[in-house]
Write an enzyme that holds these catalytic residues in place. Structure first.
Site, PDB file in Angstrom:
ATOM      1  N   SER A 137       0.884  -1.373  -0.021  1.00 62.19           N
ATOM      2  CA  SER A 137      -0.161   0.125  -0.120  1.00 62.19           C
ATOM      3  C   SER A 137       0.777   1.192  -0.040  1.00 62.19           C
ATOM      4  CB  SER A 137      -0.931   0.074   1.061  1.00 62.19           C
ATOM      5  OG  SER A 137      -1.202   1.301   1.370  1.00 62.19           O
ATOM      6  N   TYR A 164      -2.596  -0.149  10.301  1.00 62.32           N
ATOM      7  CA  TYR A 164      -2.610  -0.528   9.035  1.00 62.32           C
ATOM      8  C   TYR A 164      -1.138  -0.339   8.347  1.00 62.32           C
ATOM      9  CZ  TYR A 164      -4.079  -1.173   4.219  1.00 62.32           C
ATOM     10  OH  TYR A 164      -4.042  -1.475   2.745  1.00 62.32           O
TER      11      TYR A 164
END
Length: 295
Positions: free
Chosen positions: A138, A151
């Site tokens: 990501s 995250y």
């Protein structure tokens, strides 16, 4: 039109919806036989198609990983494993002070340790085929936004593990590629904002004073961006290209936000990067507010 069969297997984890489902379908359309990881019978029936074989795969459950390895070993056509695409993931965002430790651990179990467990089990097959590992990371693995600490932490760790793995298995003929995804229109992305707002609603008065506006403004900014984010099908086409091209780079960005943010994070001083990200989120939030007002 019947697609030619490449006589090779692909494994895609987290294939029930979103990027994973679209990637499984894209690879099947190119003639591969995809073992698509799902967690329920309902998900299995939804994804089943020509070239897409659902397999029960919660990557935090060792027996599921064992069964996947056995399925590859016992393939009736003795097909090799061309690539493992580690896509499964969860996203639970809240300020570091607010997010309970068990939810930190849950995200690391799925977003990091689960992938490592699958890699460890399937490396012998990839060694035999001189195959490829594609880790879906990501933009959060390069630049951590406020409330995304847990995250992003899992993705920073996945980036580091990918670098180490790439250097460890290069001589074995195995390639390791990272895809740094930005905003993609998926159910997980849409749902993460609802989860964050749920945390905001349950915070203590002191945490509400400290973090309430931050959570809601960050969710508003991400919601605004997702309206123009990359569709899952377009993301899947790029991932399929990365999984199959002859000489891939070690990293690819996915989406305009990743293409913009990743180079900046590498070169800008931290405090300047803080200001750039804050300005970007203010702009997105203001755009969202104008749309809500009918402007």
């Amino acid at each position: 039109m019947t697609q030619p069969q490449n006589k090779e297997l692909m494994v895609v984890s987290g294939a029930a919806t979103g990027i994973g489902a679209a990637t499984a379908q894209q690879l099947a359309s190119r003639g591969f036989h995809v073992l698509a990881g799902v967690r329920t019978d309902e998900e299995a029936e939804a994804i089943r198609a020509d070239g897409v074989e659902p397999v029960m795969l919660d990557i935090t459950v060792p027996r599921h990983i064992e069964a996947l390895a056995q399925r590859i070993a016992d393939d009736p056509e003795q097909r090799g494993l061309r690539a493992l695409i580690n896509n499964a993931g969860i996203e639970i965002n809240a300020p570091i002070e607010v997010l309970p430790l068990e939810l930190w651990r849950e995200q690391f179990e799925v977003n990091l340790f689960g992938h490592i467990a699958v890699i460890q089990k399937l490396l012998p097959f990839l060694r035999q085929s001189r195959g490829r590992i594609v880790n879906i990371s990501s933009v959060g693995g390069v630049a951590a936004l406020p409330i995304f600490g847990a995250y992003a932490g899992t993705k920073f760790a996945l980036e580091a593990a990918s670098d180490a793995l790439r250097r460890e298995v290069k001589a074995q003929g195995i390639q390791v590629v990272v895809v740094q995804a930005g905003g993609v229109k998926t159910e997980m992305a849409a749902h993460s904002g609802e989860i964050s707002l749920g945390f905001a609603d349950k915070m203590s008065p002191e945490h509400e004073r400290l973090y309430g506006n931050l959570i809601r403004s960050t969710v508003a900014s991400n919601t605004a961006f997702l309206k123009r984010a990359v569709p899952a099908e377009k993301a899947a086409a790029k991932i399929a290209n990365v999984a199959t091209k002859a000489r891939p780079r070690t990293r690819y960005t996915l989406g305009m936000d990743a293409a913009f943010t990743v180079p900046l994070a590498r070169h800008l001083p931290d405090r300047l990067m803080d200001n750039v990200l804050a300005a970007s989120h203010r702009s997105q939030r203001n755009t969202h507010a104008r749309r809500l007002d009918g402007a």
